[in-house]
Design a protein around this motif. Sequence first.
Motif, PDB file in Angstrom:
ATOM      1  N   VAL A 117       0.837  -1.205   0.000  1.00 61.13           N
ATOM      2  CA  VAL A 117       0.000   0.000   0.000  1.00 61.13           C
ATOM      3  C   VAL A 117       0.871   1.255   0.000  1.00 61.13           C
ATOM      4  CG1 VAL A 117      -1.663   1.345   1.342  1.00 61.13           C
ATOM      5  CG2 VAL A 117      -2.007  -1.122   1.025  1.00 61.13           C
ATOM      6  N   GLU A 118       1.899   1.260   0.833  1.00 61.88           N
ATOM      7  CA  GLU A 118       2.807   2.402   0.858  1.00 61.88           C
ATOM      8  C   GLU A 118       3.538   2.524  -0.478  1.00 61.88           C
ATOM      9  OE1 GLU A 118       5.013   5.719   2.014  1.00 61.88           O
ATOM     10  OE2 GLU A 118       3.105   4.871   2.694  1.00 61.88           O
ATOM     11  N   GLY A 119       3.914   1.387  -1.056  1.00 62.69           N
ATOM     12  CA  GLY A 119       4.547   1.418  -2.368  1.00 62.69           C
ATOM     13  C   GLY A 119       3.641   1.996  -3.428  1.00 62.69           C
ATOM     14  N   GLY A 120       2.344   1.722  -3.328  1.00 59.55           N
ATOM     15  CA  GLY A 120       1.391   2.297  -4.262  1.00 59.55           C
ATOM     16  C   GLY A 120       1.340   3.813  -4.148  1.00 59.55           C
ATOM     17  N   ARG A 121       1.375   4.307  -2.932  1.00 58.54           N
ATOM     18  CA  ARG A 121       1.377   5.765  -2.730  1.00 58.54           C
ATOM     19  C   ARG A 121       2.634   6.392  -3.332  1.00 58.54           C
ATOM     20  NH1 ARG A 121       0.234   4.414   2.892  1.00 58.54           N
ATOM     21  NH2 ARG A 121      -2.019   4.333   3.238  1.00 58.54           N
ATOM     22  N   LEU A 122       3.769   5.753  -3.104  1.00 53.47           N
ATOM     23  CA  LEU A 122       5.016   6.282  -3.642  1.00 53.47           C
ATOM     24  C   LEU A 122       5.046   6.213  -5.164  1.00 53.47           C
ATOM     25  CD1 LEU A 122       7.550   4.792  -1.074  1.00 53.47           C
ATOM     26  CD2 LEU A 122       6.686   7.141  -1.193  1.00 53.47           C
ATOM     27  N   LEU A 123       4.442   5.173  -5.720  1.00 53.89           N
ATOM     28  CA  LEU A 123       4.388   5.057  -7.175  1.00 53.89           C
ATOM     29  C   LEU A 123       3.599   6.214  -7.778  1.00 53.89           C
ATOM     30  CD1 LEU A 123       4.913   3.564  -9.831  1.00 53.89           C
ATOM     31  CD2 LEU A 123       2.849   2.202  -9.363  1.00 53.89           C
ATOM     32  N   VAL A 124       2.487   6.564  -7.175  1.00 51.29           N
ATOM     33  CA  VAL A 124       1.681   7.679  -7.686  1.00 51.29           C
ATOM     34  C   VAL A 124       2.505   8.966  -7.692  1.00 51.29           C
ATOM     35  CG1 VAL A 124      -0.317   9.157  -7.204  1.00 51.29           C
ATOM     36  CG2 VAL A 124      -0.538   6.660  -7.086  1.00 51.29           C
ATOM     37  N   ARG A 128       3.579  11.194 -11.061  1.00 51.93           N
ATOM     38  CA  ARG A 128       3.321  12.625 -11.208  1.00 51.93           C
ATOM     39  C   ARG A 128       4.601  13.401 -11.475  1.00 51.93           C
ATOM     40  NH1 ARG A 128      -1.017  12.710  -6.215  1.00 51.93           N
ATOM     41  NH2 ARG A 128      -2.839  12.107  -7.475  1.00 51.93           N
ATOM     42  N   ARG A 129       5.703  12.913 -10.935  1.00 51.26           N
ATOM     43  CA  ARG A 129       6.987  13.596 -11.140  1.00 51.26           C
ATOM     44  C   ARG A 129       7.549  13.340 -12.530  1.00 51.26           C
ATOM     45  NH1 ARG A 129      12.629  12.460  -7.781  1.00 51.26           N
ATOM     46  NH2 ARG A 129      13.929  13.905  -9.006  1.00 51.26           N
ATOM     47  N   TYR A 130       7.513  12.077 -12.986  1.00 54.52           N
ATOM     48  CA  TYR A 130       8.182  11.719 -14.235  1.00 54.52           C
ATOM     49  C   TYR A 130       7.258  11.704 -15.457  1.00 54.52           C
ATOM     50  CZ  TYR A 130      12.379  10.576 -11.606  1.00 54.52           C
ATOM     51  OH  TYR A 130      13.503  10.646 -10.818  1.00 54.52           O
ATOM     52  N   ARG A 131       5.948  11.649 -15.268  1.00 53.73           N
ATOM     53  CA  ARG A 131       4.950  11.804 -16.315  1.00 53.73           C
ATOM     54  C   ARG A 131       5.062  10.785 -17.464  1.00 53.73           C
ATOM     55  NH1 ARG A 131       7.633  16.242 -15.622  1.00 53.73           N
ATOM     56  NH2 ARG A 131       8.477  16.111 -17.729  1.00 53.73           N
ATOM     57  N   ALA A 142      -0.636  -8.168  -6.596  1.00 54.79           N
ATOM     58  CA  ALA A 142       0.013  -7.034  -5.938  1.00 54.79           C
ATOM     59  C   ALA A 142      -0.717  -5.736  -6.255  1.00 54.79           C
ATOM     60  CB  ALA A 142       1.469  -6.942  -6.370  1.00 54.79           C
ATOM     61  N   TYR A 143      -1.185  -5.587  -7.487  1.00 55.36           N
ATOM     62  CA  TYR A 143      -1.930  -4.377  -7.859  1.00 55.36           C
ATOM     63  C   TYR A 143      -3.217  -4.274  -7.048  1.00 55.36           C
ATOM     64  CZ  TYR A 143      -4.918  -1.170 -10.348  1.00 55.36           C
ATOM     65  OH  TYR A 143      -5.784  -0.136 -10.641  1.00 55.36           O
ATOM     66  N   ARG A 144      -3.939  -5.384  -6.944  1.00 57.41           N
ATOM     67  CA  ARG A 144      -5.187  -5.371  -6.173  1.00 57.41           C
ATOM     68  C   ARG A 144      -4.940  -4.944  -4.734  1.00 57.41           C
ATOM     69  NH1 ARG A 144      -6.987 -11.378  -8.221  1.00 57.41           N
ATOM     70  NH2 ARG A 144      -7.924 -10.789 -10.234  1.00 57.41           N
ATOM     71  N   THR A 145      -3.854  -5.440  -4.149  1.00 62.45           N
ATOM     72  CA  THR A 145      -3.544  -5.119  -2.757  1.00 62.45           C
ATOM     73  C   THR A 145      -3.099  -3.677  -2.603  1.00 62.45           C
ATOM     74  OG1 THR A 145      -2.887  -7.421  -2.345  1.00 62.45           O
ATOM     75  CG2 THR A 145      -2.089  -5.747  -0.792  1.00 62.45           C
ATOM     76  N   ALA A 146      -2.192  -3.233  -3.459  1.00 63.27           N
ATOM     77  CA  ALA A 146      -1.620  -1.892  -3.323  1.00 63.27           C
ATOM     78  C   ALA A 146      -2.655  -0.797  -3.520  1.00 63.27           C
ATOM     79  CB  ALA A 146      -0.477  -1.720  -4.316  1.00 63.27           C
ATOM     80  N   PHE A 147      -3.633  -1.040  -4.389  1.00 59.55           N
ATOM     81  CA  PHE A 147      -4.589   0.020  -4.738  1.00 59.55           C
ATOM     82  C   PHE A 147      -6.036  -0.321  -4.379  1.00 59.55           C
ATOM     83  CE2 PHE A 147      -0.875   0.535  -7.458  1.00 59.55           C
ATOM     84  CZ  PHE A 147      -0.560   1.849  -7.169  1.00 59.55           C
ATOM     85  N   LEU A 161      -3.552   6.441 -13.259  1.00 58.29           N
ATOM     86  CA  LEU A 161      -2.783   6.403 -12.023  1.00 58.29           C
ATOM     87  C   LEU A 161      -1.714   7.492 -12.100  1.00 58.29           C
ATOM     88  CD1 LEU A 161      -2.623   4.689  -9.401  1.00 58.29           C
ATOM     89  CD2 LEU A 161      -0.785   3.400 -10.507  1.00 58.29           C
ATOM     90  N   GLY A 162      -1.823   8.474 -11.232  1.00 54.10           N
ATOM     91  CA  GLY A 162      -0.848   9.555 -11.231  1.00 54.10           C
ATOM     92  C   GLY A 162      -0.755  10.279 -12.550  1.00 54.10           C
TER      93      GLY A 162
END
Length: 204
Positions: A117-124, A128-131, A142-147, A161-162
Amino acid sequence: MGGPEEPTALTADRPSRPRPTPAEVAAAADRLLPDLIAPDLDVLFCGINPGLYSAATGWHFARPGNRFWPALHRGGFTPHLVDPADQAELLGYRLGITNLAARASARADELTREELVEGGRLLVRKLRRYRPRWVAVLGVTAYRTAFERRTARIGRQPETLGGARLWVLPNPSGLNAHYTGPGLAAEFAALRAATLAEPAPLAQ
Protein backbone atom coordinates in the motif's frame (compact mmCIF):
# COMPACT_ATOMS: atom_id res chain seq x y z
CA MET A 1 1.62 -15.73 -30.46
CA GLY A 2 0.65 -19.36 -29.91
CA GLY A 3 2.59 -22.51 -30.59
CA PRO A 4 5.47 -24.10 -28.71
CA GLU A 5 7.76 -21.75 -26.90
CA GLU A 6 11.22 -21.35 -28.42
CA PRO A 7 14.13 -19.80 -26.56
CA THR A 8 15.20 -16.40 -27.84
CA ALA A 9 18.97 -16.25 -28.20
CA LEU A 10 20.97 -13.33 -26.93
CA THR A 11 23.06 -11.48 -29.49
CA ALA A 12 25.78 -13.71 -30.84
CA ASP A 13 29.02 -12.13 -29.67
CA ARG A 14 27.89 -11.13 -26.20
CA PRO A 15 30.52 -12.03 -23.57
CA SER A 16 29.40 -14.28 -20.75
CA ARG A 17 28.72 -12.36 -17.54
CA PRO A 18 29.71 -13.72 -14.13
CA ARG A 19 26.80 -14.86 -12.02
CA PRO A 20 26.59 -13.94 -8.35
CA THR A 21 27.51 -16.69 -5.92
CA PRO A 22 24.84 -18.15 -3.59
CA ALA A 23 26.44 -16.21 -0.74
CA GLU A 24 26.23 -12.97 -2.70
CA VAL A 25 22.58 -13.63 -3.51
CA ALA A 26 21.73 -14.38 0.14
CA ALA A 27 23.52 -11.22 1.25
CA ALA A 28 21.31 -9.10 -1.02
CA ALA A 29 18.24 -9.43 1.24
CA ASP A 30 16.65 -6.02 1.88
CA ARG A 31 19.08 -4.33 -0.52
CA LEU A 32 17.59 -1.55 -2.65
CA LEU A 33 17.66 -1.57 -6.46
CA PRO A 34 17.65 1.85 -8.18
CA ASP A 35 14.90 2.67 -10.65
CA LEU A 36 15.58 2.82 -14.35
CA ILE A 37 13.62 5.97 -15.06
CA ALA A 38 13.57 9.29 -16.92
CA PRO A 39 10.91 11.94 -17.60
CA ASP A 40 8.24 11.48 -20.27
CA LEU A 41 8.66 7.76 -20.96
CA ASP A 42 6.18 5.88 -23.10
CA VAL A 43 5.83 3.06 -20.53
CA LEU A 44 7.09 2.70 -16.99
CA PHE A 45 7.00 -0.99 -16.02
CA CYS A 46 6.44 -1.52 -12.30
CA GLY A 47 7.49 -4.82 -10.78
CA ILE A 48 6.43 -6.01 -7.33
CA ASN A 49 9.89 -5.85 -5.71
CA PRO A 50 13.42 -6.89 -6.63
CA GLY A 51 14.40 -10.50 -6.19
CA LEU A 52 17.64 -11.33 -4.40
CA TYR A 53 19.39 -12.22 -7.65
CA SER A 54 18.48 -8.84 -9.16
CA ALA A 55 19.60 -7.00 -6.05
CA ALA A 56 22.92 -8.87 -6.10
CA THR A 57 23.58 -7.94 -9.74
CA GLY A 58 22.02 -4.47 -9.79
CA TRP A 59 19.88 -5.45 -12.81
CA HIS A 60 16.09 -5.63 -12.92
CA PHE A 61 14.48 -9.03 -13.66
CA ALA A 62 17.97 -10.54 -13.77
CA ARG A 63 17.38 -14.08 -12.50
CA PRO A 64 17.68 -16.70 -15.24
CA GLY A 65 14.17 -17.94 -15.91
CA ASN A 66 12.49 -14.59 -15.41
CA ARG A 67 10.50 -13.94 -18.57
CA PHE A 68 10.31 -10.14 -18.53
CA TRP A 69 13.02 -9.51 -21.12
CA PRO A 70 11.83 -12.15 -23.65
CA ALA A 71 8.23 -10.95 -23.28
CA LEU A 72 9.31 -7.35 -23.77
CA HIS A 73 11.03 -8.29 -27.01
CA ARG A 74 8.36 -10.66 -28.31
CA GLY A 75 5.69 -8.14 -27.40
CA GLY A 76 7.27 -5.62 -29.77
CA PHE A 77 8.85 -3.17 -27.33
CA THR A 78 12.49 -3.85 -28.21
CA PRO A 79 14.04 -4.78 -31.58
CA HIS A 80 16.16 -7.51 -29.97
CA LEU A 81 16.32 -9.40 -26.69
CA VAL A 82 17.96 -7.06 -24.20
CA ASP A 83 20.30 -8.61 -21.66
CA PRO A 84 19.49 -7.48 -18.09
CA ALA A 85 23.04 -6.14 -17.82
CA ASP A 86 22.22 -3.80 -20.70
CA GLN A 87 19.00 -2.53 -19.12
CA ALA A 88 19.98 1.12 -19.71
CA GLU A 89 19.15 0.51 -23.39
CA LEU A 90 15.50 0.70 -22.43
CA LEU A 91 15.65 4.43 -21.84
CA GLY A 92 16.50 4.83 -25.53
CA TYR A 93 13.24 3.03 -26.32
CA ARG A 94 11.38 5.37 -23.92
CA LEU A 95 10.84 2.54 -21.42
CA GLY A 96 11.67 2.37 -17.72
CA ILE A 97 11.45 0.06 -14.71
CA THR A 98 10.50 0.65 -11.08
CA ASN A 99 9.00 -1.46 -8.27
CA LEU A 100 6.09 -1.19 -5.86
CA ALA A 101 8.36 -2.11 -2.96
CA ALA A 102 12.03 -1.17 -3.00
CA ARG A 103 13.52 -3.84 -0.73
CA ALA A 104 14.71 -7.12 -2.18
CA SER A 105 13.35 -10.46 -1.00
CA ALA A 106 13.49 -14.09 -2.09
CA ARG A 107 9.78 -14.10 -2.95
CA ALA A 108 7.24 -11.36 -3.55
CA ASP A 109 4.84 -12.95 -1.06
CA GLU A 110 7.26 -12.02 1.74
CA LEU A 111 6.04 -8.42 1.42
CA THR A 112 3.38 -7.17 3.80
CA ARG A 113 0.15 -5.54 2.74
CA GLU A 114 1.35 -2.33 4.37
CA GLU A 115 4.50 -2.34 2.24
CA LEU A 116 2.49 -2.72 -0.94
CA VAL A 117 0.00 0.00 0.00
CA GLU A 118 2.81 2.40 0.86
CA GLY A 119 4.55 1.42 -2.37
CA GLY A 120 1.39 2.30 -4.26
CA ARG A 121 1.38 5.77 -2.73
CA LEU A 122 5.02 6.28 -3.64
CA LEU A 123 4.39 5.06 -7.18
CA VAL A 124 1.68 7.68 -7.69
CA ARG A 125 4.11 10.40 -6.59
CA LYS A 126 6.73 9.03 -8.96
CA LEU A 127 4.27 9.03 -11.84
CA ARG A 128 3.32 12.63 -11.21
CA ARG A 129 6.99 13.60 -11.14
CA TYR A 130 8.18 11.72 -14.24
CA ARG A 131 4.95 11.80 -16.32
CA PRO A 132 5.11 8.53 -18.29
CA ARG A 133 2.26 8.05 -20.76
CA TRP A 134 1.55 4.55 -19.45
CA VAL A 135 2.34 2.61 -16.30
CA ALA A 136 2.24 -1.19 -16.42
CA VAL A 137 2.07 -3.02 -13.09
CA LEU A 138 3.53 -6.53 -13.32
CA GLY A 139 1.35 -8.62 -11.05
CA VAL A 140 -2.41 -8.45 -10.65
CA THR A 141 -2.49 -9.67 -7.04
CA ALA A 142 0.01 -7.03 -5.94
CA TYR A 143 -1.93 -4.38 -7.86
CA ARG A 144 -5.19 -5.37 -6.17
CA THR A 145 -3.54 -5.12 -2.76
CA ALA A 146 -1.62 -1.89 -3.32
CA PHE A 147 -4.59 0.02 -4.74
CA GLU A 148 -7.53 -1.80 -3.12
CA ARG A 149 -8.91 -2.96 -6.48
CA ARG A 150 -10.15 -6.40 -5.49
CA THR A 151 -11.80 -7.19 -8.82
CA ALA A 152 -9.03 -5.92 -11.13
CA ARG A 153 -8.08 -8.17 -14.04
CA ILE A 154 -5.12 -8.40 -16.36
CA GLY A 155 -5.24 -5.73 -19.06
CA ARG A 156 -6.14 -2.09 -19.34
CA GLN A 157 -7.70 -0.51 -16.27
CA PRO A 158 -10.55 2.03 -16.49
CA GLU A 159 -8.83 4.51 -14.21
CA THR A 160 -5.56 6.38 -14.60
CA LEU A 161 -2.78 6.40 -12.02
CA GLY A 162 -0.85 9.55 -11.23
CA GLY A 163 -1.87 10.98 -14.61
CA ALA A 164 -0.72 7.90 -16.57
CA ARG A 165 -2.82 5.39 -18.45
CA LEU A 166 -2.81 2.13 -16.52
CA TRP A 167 -2.29 -1.48 -17.57
CA VAL A 168 -1.85 -4.60 -15.45
CA LEU A 169 0.39 -7.36 -16.81
CA PRO A 170 1.04 -10.84 -15.40
CA ASN A 171 3.99 -11.32 -13.09
CA PRO A 172 6.81 -12.48 -15.42
CA SER A 173 8.50 -14.61 -12.76
CA GLY A 174 9.15 -18.18 -13.74
CA LEU A 175 7.15 -19.12 -10.63
CA ASN A 176 3.95 -17.82 -12.29
CA ALA A 177 2.62 -21.01 -13.84
CA HIS A 178 -0.60 -19.36 -15.07
CA TYR A 179 1.16 -17.96 -18.16
CA THR A 180 3.39 -19.66 -20.71
CA GLY A 181 6.08 -17.67 -22.49
CA PRO A 182 3.88 -17.08 -25.56
CA GLY A 183 0.90 -16.16 -23.37
CA LEU A 184 2.95 -13.63 -21.47
CA ALA A 185 4.31 -12.17 -24.72
CA ALA A 186 0.75 -11.81 -26.00
CA GLU A 187 -0.17 -9.69 -22.97
CA PHE A 188 2.87 -7.46 -23.56
CA ALA A 189 1.90 -7.19 -27.23
CA ALA A 190 -1.61 -6.02 -26.27
CA LEU A 191 -0.09 -3.21 -24.22
CA ARG A 192 2.26 -2.35 -27.06
CA ALA A 193 -0.67 -2.10 -29.47
CA ALA A 194 -2.47 0.24 -27.09
CA THR A 195 0.56 2.52 -26.74
CA LEU A 196 0.77 2.80 -30.54
CA ALA A 197 -2.96 3.41 -30.91
CA GLU A 198 -2.99 6.20 -28.31
CA PRO A 199 0.26 8.13 -28.80
CA ALA A 200 -0.90 11.49 -27.45
CA PRO A 201 -0.31 12.21 -23.75
CA LEU A 202 -3.24 12.62 -21.41
CA ALA A 203 -4.24 16.17 -20.55
CA GLN A 204 -2.72 17.10 -17.20
